[in-house]
Design a protein around this motif. Structure first.
Motif, short mmCIF file in Angstrom:
data_model
loop_
_atom_site.label_atom_id
_atom_site.label_comp_id
_atom_site.label_asym_id
_atom_site.label_seq_id
_atom_site.Cartn_x
_atom_site.Cartn_y
_atom_site.Cartn_z
N GLY A 278 49.06 40.84 49.30
CA GLY A 278 48.52 40.76 47.95
C GLY A 278 49.53 41.05 46.86
N ASN B 60 39.28 45.18 39.99
CA ASN B 60 39.59 44.93 41.41
C ASN B 60 40.99 44.34 41.57
OD1 ASN B 60 37.31 45.96 42.56
ND2 ASN B 60 36.18 44.03 42.49
N TRP B 61 41.37 43.48 40.64
CA TRP B 61 42.69 42.84 40.76
C TRP B 61 43.80 43.85 40.50
CZ3 TRP B 61 40.84 38.14 37.34
CH2 TRP B 61 39.91 37.40 38.09
N GLU C 214 44.01 45.82 43.68
CA GLU C 214 44.66 45.00 44.70
C GLU C 214 46.19 45.14 44.58
OE1 GLU C 214 42.73 40.90 45.27
OE2 GLU C 214 44.40 40.54 43.92
#
Ligand SMILES: *[C@@H]1O[C@H](CO)[C@@H](O)[C@H](O)[C@H]1NC(C)=O
Ligand SMILES: *[C@@H]1O[C@H](CO)[C@@H](O)[C@H](O)[C@H]1NC(C)=O
Ligand SMILES: *[C@@H]1O[C@H](CO)[C@@H](O)[C@H](O)[C@H]1NC(C)=O
Ligand SMILES: *[C@@H]1O[C@H](CO)[C@@H](O)[C@H](O)[C@H]1NC(C)=O
Ligand SMILES: *[C@@H]1O[C@H](CO)[C@@H](O)[C@H](O)[C@H]1NC(C)=O
Ligand SMILES: *[C@@H]1O[C@H](CO)[C@@H](O)[C@H](O)[C@H]1NC(C)=O
Length: 435
Positions: free
Chosen positions: A224, A276-277, A280
């Motif tokens: 990621g 969330n990103w 990540e």
């Protein structure tokens, strides 16, 4: 016998203090002032000027930054009587930007003319929008001229810059190319523009650009991490640590802008995605944090050099995510990084006579990537000093909100007062045992 026991207790207290992580490391006010002055002298490129403006907002005028709890757009009650002096340097950036434009027309135009990079001038946009909103404290430019300059910048991005077929705005003017840096330079401006002008479509475009950039740059095969530059000629598919920091920090500014605005309720899913990103990126990056608490310049390349710049920027994003979203996962890591970057030099970490291990005697962060040639180590990086100011601001704001998440090694043992309490208890217990 008693003497021996007391001696051994004192020795264990001393050992205990040494084993515990060194903490309370903090740059002094004078050191911060020198960092800010180096940044002021060093920031020449459009993205450096825009990043400096954001760092100064966060440090000197937190009420005016999107990370405050003030509603957006700002209520005129907080500046109507006069523009606060703490905003002076930020408004001066807006002022000199307009001076260099030599007049504000009505056609699409970036805030800095002839920049080879399409996205970078937009990084100054938030300062210009603030000048539109508050006035600049002098009569040289009218609020309307600032507003028009911001609109011209927006129109330029919308009409004069290449896009991918699905709509991602290129970071360059001369070719279609996407850089992780873009996420810090453009979407925060779009979001702020949309909020100050009451145009939800532009706020949604900020989110949309982030989403598109993530689709192109996130590398699932690297856990990621985001790639640095894709499409066009001169790609950099490596996982540049500062680029991951730019992306996370830009997304947090968009998230904060939405949260404080009247669009917050209607954009709940967008906020969840952005948080969330960021998480990540944190997960991907911190799995590569080295035992010396620095990232490599390319996070997953063990042949690349250590980089304090990205280490500072990522730490700032961890404190910000904690405050905006209540996610504290990487607070202990951010604390270790921040303490390492503020630590004194010593015999095992000498630094050419500098009192600090990670700043030169004249307060440039070290070691850092060369911001003008990101494959190489550099000496004086203005952007890295903006990251230091952002780290300090975010840390301060996190402490003011109660230092949440600093448990375990972070809170109890990372704190000098606790060390003293634990040590004192050991001494008393030892003395009692001796009696
Ligand atoms: C860190 O140092 C600054 C001065 O540079 C001071 O204002 C601040 O209170 C200190 N913070 C902590 C938590 O010690
Ligand atoms: C306003 O413009 C005048 C003339 O161009 C200049 O001398 C002055 O420094 C400007 N004032 C500010 C606050 O920038
Ligand atoms: C400039 O500020 C005014 C309020 O003074 C606002 O109505 C306008 O939308 C702003 N312009 C932009 C581009 O944000
Ligand atoms: C919002 O901004 C978009 C993009 O600039 C523009 O096309 C649209 O007309 C604006 N909407 C309003 C209500 O001003
Ligand atoms: C670098 O990583 C590769 C692949 O994980 C490994 O084979 C190599 O031994 C590492 N080199 C160093 C100097 O750690
Ligand atoms: C020297 O500084 C480094 C980096 O801050 C630290 O890890 C180490 O414990 C210090 N050594 C001594 C002897 O204080």
């Amino acid at each position: 016998m008693t003497v021996i026991r007391i001696m051994s207790t004192i020795i264990s207290f001393l050992l205990f203090s040494l084993i515990l992580p060194v903490s309370s490391q903090n740059l002094t006010g004078d050191q911060i002032a020198t960092v800010k002055s180096n940044l002021a002298n060093g920031a020449k490129q459009s993205w450096e000027i825009g990043t400096r403006a954001q760092a100064l907002l966060e440090y000197d005028s937190p009420q005016f930054s999107v990370f405050s709890s003030e509603k957006l757009p700002l209520q005129s009650s907080i500046f109507s009587s006069s523009v606060p002096g703490s905003l002076g340097e930020v408004l001066a950036i807006a002022q000199s930007t307009l001076s260099s434009l030599g007049g504000v027309g009505t056609s699409p135009q970036p805030l800095v003319p002839n920049d080879a990079v399409a996205g970078d001038p937009a990084s100054i946009g938030v300062a210009v929008l603030l000048a539109n909103w508050t006035g600049d404290g002098s009569s040289n430019n009218t609020n309307a001229q600032y507003g028009q300059a911001a609109t011209n910048q927006l129109d330029f991005l919308y009409t004069d810059v290449p896009r991918t077929s699905d709509g991602a705005i290129s970071h360059r003017t001369d070719q279609l190319q996407l850089w992780s840096d873009f996420v810090y330079m453009v979407p925060p401006f779009l979001a702020y523009y949309g909020v100050t002008s009451g145009n939800r479509t532009v706020v949604e475009e900020a989110y949309n650009q982030v989403k598109l950039y993530r689709n192109y740059l996130r590398d699932a095969s690297a856990g990621g991490l985001w790639k640095h530059v894709v499409l066009g000629s001169g790609q950099d598919l490596g996982h540049w640590s500062t680029g991951n920091g730019w992306a996370a920090a830009g997304m947090l500014r968009v998230l904060a802008t939405i949260q404080r605005s009247s669009f917050a309720n209607g954009m709940k899913n967008e906020q969840i995605d952005l948080a969330n990103w960021v998480r990540e990126i944190h997960g991907a990056m911190y799995s590569h944090l080295q035992p010396n608490n620095l990232f490599k310049n390319y996070a997953d390349s063990n042949t690349s050099f250590d980089d304090a710049a990205s280490t500072a920027l990522l730490a700032a994003t961890v404190y910000r995510l904690a405050n905006l979203w209540g996610t504290h996962t990487y607070i202990p890591e951010a604390e270790r990084c921040r303490q390492t970057l503020s630590a004194p030099a010593n015999s095992s970490m000498p630094n050419n006579g500098s009192p600090l291990a990670h700043f030169t005697q004249d307060m440039w962060l070290t070691p850092v990537v060369d911001p003008y040639n990101v494959g190489q180590q550099g000496t004086q990086s203005p952007e890295s000093l903006a990251f230091v100011i952002e780290m300090q601001s975010a840390w301060r704001d996190w402490i003011q909100s109660g230092s949440k998440g600093a448990n375990g090694g972070g809170r109890i043992f990372g704190n000098v007062q606790w060390k003293l309490v634990v040590g004192a208890v050991l001494v008393v217990v030892g003395a009692l045992a001796a009696v």
